[in-house]
Design an enzyme around this catalytic site. Structure first.
Site, PDB file in Angstrom:
ATOM      1  N   LYS A  13       0.832  -1.213   0.000  1.00 36.34           N
ATOM      2  CA  LYS A  13       0.000   0.000   0.000  1.00 36.34           C
ATOM      3  C   LYS A  13       0.860   1.254   0.000  1.00 36.34           C
ATOM      4  CE  LYS A  13      -2.435   2.764   3.447  1.00 36.34           C
ATOM      5  NZ  LYS A  13      -1.395   3.449   4.218  1.00 36.34           N
ATOM      6  N   ASN A  14       1.805   1.327   0.920  1.00 31.44           N
ATOM      7  CA  ASN A  14       2.541   2.587   1.043  1.00 31.44           C
ATOM      8  C   ASN A  14       3.519   2.818  -0.111  1.00 31.44           C
ATOM      9  OD1 ASN A  14       1.065   3.337   3.234  1.00 31.44           O
ATOM     10  ND2 ASN A  14       2.568   2.677   4.758  1.00 31.44           N
ATOM     11  N   ARG A  35      -4.014   9.888   3.343  1.00 30.97           N
ATOM     12  CA  ARG A  35      -2.828  10.623   3.748  1.00 30.97           C
ATOM     13  C   ARG A  35      -1.954  10.970   2.551  1.00 30.97           C
ATOM     14  NH1 ARG A  35      -1.941  13.802   7.631  1.00 30.97           N
ATOM     15  NH2 ARG A  35       0.247  14.228   7.869  1.00 30.97           N
ATOM     16  N   CYS A  72      -5.249   8.428   8.702  1.00 29.72           N
ATOM     17  CA  CYS A  72      -5.569   8.010  10.063  1.00 29.72           C
ATOM     18  C   CYS A  72      -5.221   9.081  11.080  1.00 29.72           C
ATOM     19  CB  CYS A  72      -4.815   6.724  10.379  1.00 29.72           C
ATOM     20  SG  CYS A  72      -5.398   5.334   9.395  1.00 29.72           S
ATOM     21  N   ARG A 131      -0.119  15.405  12.871  1.00 23.26           N
ATOM     22  CA  ARG A 131       0.739  14.927  11.763  1.00 23.26           C
ATOM     23  C   ARG A 131       1.143  16.132  10.924  1.00 23.26           C
ATOM     24  NH1 ARG A 131      -1.751   9.336   9.413  1.00 23.26           N
ATOM     25  NH2 ARG A 131       0.313   9.186   8.484  1.00 23.26           N
ATOM     26  N   PRO A 132       2.072  16.944  11.440  1.00 30.83           N
ATOM     27  CA  PRO A 132       2.467  18.149  10.717  1.00 30.83           C
ATOM     28  C   PRO A 132       3.178  17.818   9.405  1.00 30.83           C
ATOM     29  CG  PRO A 132       3.902  17.801  12.622  1.00 30.83           C
ATOM     30  CD  PRO A 132       2.851  16.728  12.666  1.00 30.83           C
ATOM     31  N   ILE A 133       3.235  18.820   8.512  1.00 30.16           N
ATOM     32  CA  ILE A 133       3.956  18.606   7.248  1.00 30.16           C
ATOM     33  C   ILE A 133       5.066  19.655   7.087  1.00 30.16           C
ATOM     34  CG2 ILE A 133       2.068  17.425   6.043  1.00 30.16           C
ATOM     35  CD1 ILE A 133       1.561  20.131   4.589  1.00 30.16           C
ATOM     36  N   ASP A 134       5.524  20.185   8.221  1.00 31.23           N
ATOM     37  CA  ASP A 134       6.542  21.239   8.166  1.00 31.23           C
ATOM     38  C   ASP A 134       7.815  20.782   7.446  1.00 31.23           C
ATOM     39  OD1 ASP A 134       6.617  19.573  10.582  1.00 31.23           O
ATOM     40  OD2 ASP A 134       8.454  20.647  11.035  1.00 31.23           O
ATOM     41  N   GLN A 135       8.171  19.506   7.572  1.00 28.10           N
ATOM     42  CA  GLN A 135       9.404  19.037   6.932  1.00 28.10           C
ATOM     43  C   GLN A 135       9.232  18.929   5.406  1.00 28.10           C
ATOM     44  OE1 GLN A 135      12.356  18.652   8.805  1.00 28.10           O
ATOM     45  NE2 GLN A 135      10.947  19.676  10.215  1.00 28.10           N
ATOM     46  N   ASP A 137       3.591   0.755  12.165  1.00 29.17           N
ATOM     47  CA  ASP A 137       2.371   0.202  11.570  1.00 29.17           C
ATOM     48  C   ASP A 137       2.065  -1.213  12.074  1.00 29.17           C
ATOM     49  OD1 ASP A 137       2.180   2.538  10.162  1.00 29.17           O
ATOM     50  OD2 ASP A 137       2.891   1.706   8.263  1.00 29.17           O
ATOM     51  N   ILE A 141       6.817   6.917  17.216  1.00 30.94           N
ATOM     52  CA  ILE A 141       6.562   7.648  15.967  1.00 30.94           C
ATOM     53  C   ILE A 141       5.283   8.481  16.056  1.00 30.94           C
ATOM     54  CG2 ILE A 141       6.375   7.456  13.447  1.00 30.94           C
ATOM     55  CD1 ILE A 141       9.007   6.282  14.510  1.00 30.94           C
ATOM     56  N   ARG A 156      -9.320   0.565   3.302  1.00 29.72           N
ATOM     57  CA  ARG A 156      -8.358   1.545   2.789  1.00 29.72           C
ATOM     58  C   ARG A 156      -7.005   0.906   2.499  1.00 29.72           C
ATOM     59  NH1 ARG A 156      -6.369   5.863   6.293  1.00 29.72           N
ATOM     60  NH2 ARG A 156      -4.854   5.784   4.625  1.00 29.72           N
TER      61      ARG A 156
HETATM   62  N1  EPU Z   1       6.519  14.584  11.055  1.00 31.07           N
HETATM   63  C1  EPU Z   1       6.714  15.914  11.348  1.00 31.07           C
HETATM   64  N2  EPU Z   1       6.766  16.800  10.308  1.00 31.07           N
HETATM   65  C2  EPU Z   1       6.656  16.417   9.013  1.00 31.07           C
HETATM   66  C3  EPU Z   1       6.476  15.050   8.712  1.00 31.07           C
HETATM   67  C4  EPU Z   1       6.412  14.152   9.758  1.00 31.07           C
HETATM   68  O1  EPU Z   1       6.801  16.294  12.507  1.00 31.07           O
HETATM   69  O2  EPU Z   1       6.720  17.283   8.128  1.00 31.07           O
HETATM   70  C5  EPU Z   1       6.478  13.613  12.141  1.00 31.07           C
HETATM   71  C6  EPU Z   1       5.134  12.871  12.206  1.00 31.07           C
HETATM   72  O3  EPU Z   1       4.178  13.601  12.939  1.00 31.07           O
HETATM   73  C7  EPU Z   1       5.530  11.589  12.865  1.00 31.07           C
HETATM   74  C8  EPU Z   1       6.941  11.329  12.341  1.00 31.07           C
HETATM   75  O4  EPU Z   1       7.403  12.588  11.882  1.00 31.07           O
HETATM   76  O5  EPU Z   1       5.579  11.754  14.250  1.00 31.07           O
HETATM   77  C9  EPU Z   1       7.033  10.343  11.196  1.00 31.07           C
HETATM   78  O6  EPU Z   1       6.110  10.689  10.178  1.00 31.07           O
HETATM   79  P1  EPU Z   1       6.318  10.245   8.670  1.00 31.07           P
HETATM   80  O7  EPU Z   1       6.379  11.466   7.843  1.00 31.07           O
HETATM   81  O8  EPU Z   1       7.452   9.288   8.587  1.00 31.07           O
HETATM   82  O9  EPU Z   1       4.981   9.452   8.399  1.00 31.07           O
HETATM   83  P2  EPU Z   1       3.961   9.648   7.213  1.00 31.07           P
HETATM   84  O10 EPU Z   1       4.672   9.909   5.935  1.00 31.07           O
HETATM   85  O11 EPU Z   1       2.879  10.589   7.630  1.00 31.07           O
HETATM   86  C10 EPU Z   1       4.026   7.142   6.511  1.00 31.07           C
HETATM   87  C11 EPU Z   1       2.998   6.078   6.274  1.00 31.07           C
HETATM   88  C12 EPU Z   1       2.419   5.660   7.600  1.00 31.07           C
HETATM   89  C13 EPU Z   1       3.537   5.135   8.485  1.00 31.07           C
HETATM   90  C14 EPU Z   1       4.623   6.207   8.636  1.00 31.07           C
HETATM   91  C15 EPU Z   1       5.827   5.724   9.409  1.00 31.07           C
HETATM   92  C16 EPU Z   1       2.091   6.535   4.109  1.00 31.07           C
HETATM   93  C17 EPU Z   1       0.978   7.087   3.297  1.00 31.07           C
HETATM   94  N3  EPU Z   1       1.954   6.609   5.416  1.00 31.07           N
HETATM   95  O12 EPU Z   1       3.325   8.214   7.147  1.00 31.07           O
HETATM   96  O13 EPU Z   1       1.532   4.600   7.320  1.00 31.07           O
HETATM   97  O14 EPU Z   1       3.021   4.826   9.759  1.00 31.07           O
HETATM   98  O15 EPU Z   1       5.059   6.630   7.345  1.00 31.07           O
HETATM   99  O16 EPU Z   1       6.376   4.600   8.821  1.00 31.07           O
HETATM  100  O17 EPU Z   1       3.052   6.018   3.570  1.00 31.07           O
HETATM  101  C18 EPU Z   1      -0.306   3.206   7.730  1.00 31.07           C
HETATM  102  O18 EPU Z   1       0.018   2.603   6.695  1.00 31.07           O
HETATM  103  O19 EPU Z   1      -1.188   2.799   8.527  1.00 31.07           O
HETATM  104  C19 EPU Z   1       0.365   4.457   8.039  1.00 31.07           C
HETATM  105  C20 EPU Z   1      -0.089   5.327   8.939  1.00 31.07           C
END
Ligand code: EPU
Length: 438
Positions: free
Chosen positions: A31-32, A101, A125, A130-134, A313, A335, A405
């Site tokens: 999926k991811n 997401r 979820c 779940r910020p996107i600042d990075q 996960d 995480i 999903r």
């Molecule tokens: N984070 C920040 N700022 C950012 C991005 C992330 O603070 O700009 C924080 C997040 O809040 C979190 C940590 O960094 O605490 C890691 O987040 P990451 O960006 O790695 O996760 P993601 O991209 O939102 C993906 C998967 C998730 C999986 C995580 C970790 C997808 C669509 N989602 O999420 O999958 O848990 O990586 O491996 O690929 C799932 O499949 O159920 C799922 C939630």
């Protein structure tokens, strides 16, 4: 999303627990990986064919988004053909973006293709903030103008230029978004503190098959030399690491003997080590894993980490399994801070777990009993299915759209292994039922 107030007919999973899972099953495409590779196809100047896609809601939603933007997309038997040549739209509709997401990958992909993107804040979820600042910081390092106005991310670039991106923390989504934008930028991009998950490597392999020049995926420094154009390709996505792990945990939870074919055992090392520590048996070859258990499980401690650590996960199904292990287990979620909501439901099935900050303290009980429970997020869904397999009596699980999903035919696969699991339509009066989208 609407919360219903009166009685409604809703689909639920009904599980009669106690059956031992036995036999051979196979794992679907990741999926991811799929949700990163499908947007990546927008970067190509020619049609792409992506094979081994899982038949899940997230893939269908992405297909509708790409079609809306002007791509021609066909999907048959897990193979998607994407012709992005007609893509002119840069605005992703909220009704679709907020259903998943991964819609934020369209920011990187549309920036790379059109030089602009307008994408509503993603759904997905609820696992805490779940910020996107990075992501924003990474795209700005490539000379994009990125602003968050209201509920939208606006990004624009008058020619993306490669740059150095230093992530403050390891982010899967941020790493992917920068890789997408950098693939066709002018000059070189280096991502420091990059995520190393298997789907990062798979995305790099896909982009490289289209002619991109990406090195170092799978390590914490990824170097990308931007190219002017990307060509079409045929690509097969890797098997789903998390589905494999879910099936492994379900096998152990049912004291069963299950062989999972078509997986990549090395992706499962962190889980395999924990299952061995708990008392299960795991044998593996190049592309299968056999998991067995006689039911005598010891309590263990586990901490979620970025890859190759224990994946967040799989924390939810794994912590569910520990609810009947002998002794006290400590599970630390590093995480996502709110990824223990499944344990509240499992308490209703006789589980004894309390959460202090990011740690769940689980006192093993001799058994769980069936109850009515509610899924709060995708992997909580997998966890409650595992709990239902373990429990004595009937477990009725609501909000199954979360499972749809991200898992392809989960109940069918489990039924084929001997589980008593059915999808039924029943009346429900509870405010915890979520009516979504459909
Ligand atoms: N984070 C920040 N700022 C950012 C991005 C992330 O603070 O700009 C924080 C997040 O809040 C979190 C940590 O960094 O605490 C890691 O987040 P990451 O960006 O790695 O996760 P993601 O991209 O939102 C993906 C998967 C998730 C999986 C995580 C970790 C997808 C669509 N989602 O999420 O999958 O848990 O990586 O491996 O690929 C799932 O499949 O159920 C799922 C939630």
């Amino acid at each position: 999303m609407v919360m219903a107030s009166g009685p409604i007919l809703v689909p639920k999973l009904q599980i009669v627990g106690g059956n031992r899972l036995e036999g051979v099953t196979s794992v679907s495409g990741g999926k991811n990986t799929a949700v990163a590779i499908i947007p990546a196809a927008l970067l190509s100047d020619e049609p792409c064919v992506i094979e081994n896609l899982p038949d899940i809601e997230d893939v269908h939603v992405l297909m509708r988004i790409l079609t809306f933007l002007g791509a021609q997309v066909e999907l048959e038997d897990g193979t998607m053909r994407i012709d992005p040549r007609g893509v002119e739209g840069h605005r992703v509709p909220a009704r679709l973006a907020q259903r998943m997401r991964a819609s934020y990958y369209l920011v990187g992909a549309l920036l790379g293709r059109l030089g602009r993107a307008e994408v509503p804040f993603p759904g997905g979820c609820m696992l805490g903030p779940r910020p996107i600042d990075q992501h924003v910081k990474g795209l700005r390092a490539l000379s994009a103008d990125v602003e968050c106005h209201g509920d939208n991310v606006h990004a624009e670039a008058d020619g993306l230029r490669g740059g150095d991106v230093f992530f403050d923390l390891v982010t899967v989504g941020g790493t992917i978004n920068v890789m997408l934008a950098a693939a066709r930028a002018t000059g070189n991009t280096t991502i420091y503190n990059a995520a190393k998950e298997p789907h990062i490597v798979d995305l790099a392999n896909f982009l490289n098959s289209m002619g991109a020049r990406i090195k170092g995926a799978g390590t914490d420094i990824i170097r990308i030399r931007g190219v002017q154009r990307l060509r079409g390709c045929s690509y097969t996505v890797i098997p789903d690491q998390i589905e494999t792990g879910t099936l492994m945990i379900a096998a152990v939870a049912s004291h069963g003997d299950v062989t999972i074919r078509g997986c990549i055992p090395t992706h499962m090392d962190a889980l395999t080590a924990k299952l061995l520590e708990l008392g299960a048996h795991v044998d593996e070859s190049d592309d299968y894993i056999r998991v067995r258990s006689n039911g005598a499980h010891r309590a263990i401690n586990l901490k979620t980490q970025v890859y190759p650590g224990f994946p967040t996960d799989l924390q939810q199904p794994a912590s569910t399994l520990l609810c009947t292990a002998r002794g006290t287990s400590m599970v630390t979620e590093n995480i996502f801070e709110q990824r223990f909501r499944h344990l509240e439901e499992i308490r209703r099935m006789g589980g004894n777990a309390r959460v202090v900050d990011r740690v769940a303290i689980i006192e093993g009980v001799t058994g769980l009993f069936g109850s009515s429970v509610y899924i709060t997020d995708l992997r909580a869904g997998a966890a409650l299915v595992v709990a239902g397999l373990m429990a004595e009596g009937v477990t009725e699980i609501a909000n199954v759209h979360y499972i749809d999903r991200g898992y392809e035919r989960l109940e069918q696969k489990l039924r084929d292994l001997g589980a008593a699991i059915e999808r039924v339509e029943v009346e429900d009066y509870s405010p915890m039922i979520e009516m979504v989208w459909k």
